[in-house]
Enzyme design. Structure first.
Site, mmCIF file in Angstrom:
data_model
loop_
_atom_site.group_PDB
_atom_site.id
_atom_site.type_symbol
_atom_site.label_atom_id
_atom_site.label_comp_id
_atom_site.label_asym_id
_atom_site.label_seq_id
_atom_site.Cartn_x
_atom_site.Cartn_y
_atom_site.Cartn_z
ATOM 1 N N ASN A 52 81.918 26.854 94.995
ATOM 2 C CA ASN A 52 82.339 26.021 96.124
ATOM 3 C C ASN A 52 82.955 24.758 95.534
ATOM 4 O O ASN A 52 82.249 23.901 95.034
ATOM 5 C CB ASN A 52 81.118 25.694 96.991
ATOM 6 C CG ASN A 52 81.460 24.705 98.104
ATOM 7 O OD1 ASN A 52 82.629 24.499 98.409
ATOM 8 N ND2 ASN A 52 80.439 24.102 98.689
ATOM 9 N N LYS B 270 84.579 22.399 97.015
ATOM 10 C CA LYS B 270 84.544 21.199 97.868
ATOM 11 C C LYS B 270 85.921 20.510 97.858
ATOM 12 O O LYS B 270 86.928 21.208 97.812
ATOM 13 C CB LYS B 270 83.412 20.276 97.409
ATOM 14 C CG LYS B 270 82.100 21.043 97.221
ATOM 15 C CD LYS B 270 80.900 20.194 96.999
ATOM 16 C CE LYS B 270 79.675 21.097 96.832
ATOM 17 N NZ LYS B 270 78.428 20.358 96.750
ATOM 18 N N HIS C 290 78.049 24.464 105.672
ATOM 19 C CA HIS C 290 77.557 23.798 104.458
ATOM 20 C C HIS C 290 76.892 22.470 104.851
ATOM 21 O O HIS C 290 77.344 21.801 105.784
ATOM 22 C CB HIS C 290 78.714 23.557 103.493
ATOM 23 C CG HIS C 290 78.248 23.087 102.149
ATOM 24 N ND1 HIS C 290 77.924 21.778 101.914
ATOM 25 C CD2 HIS C 290 78.011 23.760 101.000
ATOM 26 C CE1 HIS C 290 77.515 21.662 100.656
ATOM 27 N NE2 HIS C 290 77.553 22.843 100.085
ATOM 28 N N GLU D 43 77.057 19.606 103.681
ATOM 29 C CA GLU D 43 77.953 18.441 103.718
ATOM 30 C C GLU D 43 78.746 18.408 105.024
ATOM 31 O O GLU D 43 79.024 17.335 105.559
ATOM 32 C CB GLU D 43 78.883 18.456 102.492
ATOM 33 C CG GLU D 43 78.110 18.099 101.227
ATOM 34 C CD GLU D 43 78.638 18.746 99.964
ATOM 35 O OE1 GLU D 43 79.778 19.244 99.954
ATOM 36 O OE2 GLU D 43 77.875 18.752 98.964
ATOM 37 N N GLU E 127 70.545 26.840 100.700
ATOM 38 C CA GLU E 127 70.827 25.663 99.873
ATOM 39 C C GLU E 127 69.940 24.501 100.304
ATOM 40 O O GLU E 127 70.254 23.805 101.282
ATOM 41 C CB GLU E 127 72.292 25.266 100.021
ATOM 42 C CG GLU E 127 73.268 26.309 99.544
ATOM 43 C CD GLU E 127 74.577 25.690 99.085
ATOM 44 O OE1 GLU E 127 74.973 25.961 97.953
ATOM 45 O OE2 GLU E 127 75.169 24.918 99.839
ATOM 46 N N GLY F 86 73.941 19.045 94.145
ATOM 47 C CA GLY F 86 74.601 17.982 93.388
ATOM 48 C C GLY F 86 73.638 16.966 92.785
ATOM 49 O O GLY F 86 74.054 15.931 92.272
ATOM 50 N N SER G 18 72.576 22.999 92.470
ATOM 51 C CA SER G 18 72.483 22.700 91.030
ATOM 52 C C SER G 18 72.279 23.946 90.165
ATOM 53 O O SER G 18 71.590 23.894 89.153
ATOM 54 C CB SER G 18 71.371 21.676 90.767
ATOM 55 O OG SER G 18 71.670 20.447 91.413
HETATM 56 P P1 PGA Z 1 75.918 22.099 93.358
HETATM 57 O O1 PGA Z 1 76.523 22.407 94.814
HETATM 58 O O2 PGA Z 1 75.873 23.416 92.624
HETATM 59 O O3 PGA Z 1 76.874 21.118 92.746
HETATM 60 O O4 PGA Z 1 74.542 21.551 93.577
HETATM 61 C C1 PGA Z 1 76.158 23.571 95.516
HETATM 62 C C2 PGA Z 1 76.813 23.581 96.871
HETATM 63 O O5 PGA Z 1 76.964 22.528 97.500
HETATM 64 O O6 PGA Z 1 77.196 24.666 97.356
#
Ligand code: PGA
Length: 247
Positions: free
Chosen positions: A9, A11, A91, A93, A163, A169, A209
């Site tokens: 992903n 983003k 997601h 976010e 998630e 992140g 992560s």
């Molecule tokens: P990350 O993001 O691997 O950087 O933690 C995962 C995601 O938001 O899908």
């Protein structure tokens, strides 16, 4: 029985040129061990799709209506026109910064499925909810809401991404045990709604992560069928390291 699915992903990262360069480098290196893919910003989708022979290319969002006065939005038809068949929905976010709710995630899931695309539907609890010990309740409710009124025949091809928001992140990965327990619980919820046969076919990813070195052990968990990967999917060498780690 369930083929693993690993999707990067990206983003709001990578220009069109950067996306194309990444795909040129990585696409020939992905193996048959899994379905491999990347979700790119809208602008990079068309050229990424044209470049990819092995990687699946996913959008990161889509609108729930066919067309109309929704400034700044993109419809399923627009994605289909450029050959896009996969979409990340809900997601955290999008939920946190762009007003996405269980209701809009549900409307988008139905829209995407009814047009023949495949959604990767994200669920997961916040840090406060995790610490309050209400993960199960939160994730069951999100799952119930996301797939309300979805037909069982469509449900089989759905991908669900668990998630935990506190792991995205942050460098804090859920232990494989936590991830497995929640993914098993999501499968149980799908089974309650659509029956065991459907639940056995739905692929459930963990995200938050994920690092290349941890991928194999993660995927050895019985209810974890893949990963949704942010940071570690952005660099070519890190993506290829995931492919190599899985063997
Ligand atoms: P990350 O993001 O691997 O950087 O933690 C995962 C995601 O938001 O899908």
């Amino acid at each position: 029985m369930r083929k693993p699915i690993i999707v990067g992903n990206w983003k709001m990262n990578k220009t069109i040129a950067e996306a194309v360069a990444f795909i040129r480098a990585v696409d020939p290196k992905v193996s048959e061990s899994a379905t491999w893919g990347v979700a790119t910003p809208y602008l990079a989708l068309e050229k990424s799709k044209a470049e990819a022979k092995n990687l699946i290319i996913a959008a990161e969002n889509v609108h729930f209506k066919d067309s109309g006065a929704y400034t700044g939005e993109v419809s399923v038809e627009m994605l289909k026109e450029i050959g896009i068949e996969w979409v990340i929905l809900g997601h955290s976010e999008r939920r946190q910064y762009f007003g996405e709710t269980d209701e809009t995630v549900n409307a988008k899931t139905i829209q995407v499925l009814s047009h023949g695309l495949t959604p990767i539907v994200c669920v997961g609890e916040t840090l406060d909810q995790f610490e309050a010990g209400i993960t199960e309740n939160v994730v069951r409710e999100q799952t119930k809401a996301a797939f309300k009124d979805v037909h069982a025949s469509c449900m089989e091809r759905v991908v669900i991404a668990y998630e935990p928001v506190w792991a995205i992140g942050t460098g804090k990965t859920a232990t494989n045990e936590i991830a497995q327990n929640v993914c098993a619980m999501i499968r149980d919820q799908v089974s309650q709604m659509f029956g065991q046969e459907v639940a056995d076919k739905v692929r459930i990813q963990y995200g938050g992560s994920v690092k290349p070195e941890g991928l194999k052990a993660l995927l050895e968990q019985p209810d974890i069928d893949g990963a949704l990967v942010g940071g570690a999917s952005l660099k070519e060498d890190s993506y290829v390291a995931m492919v190599e780690n899985l063997g």
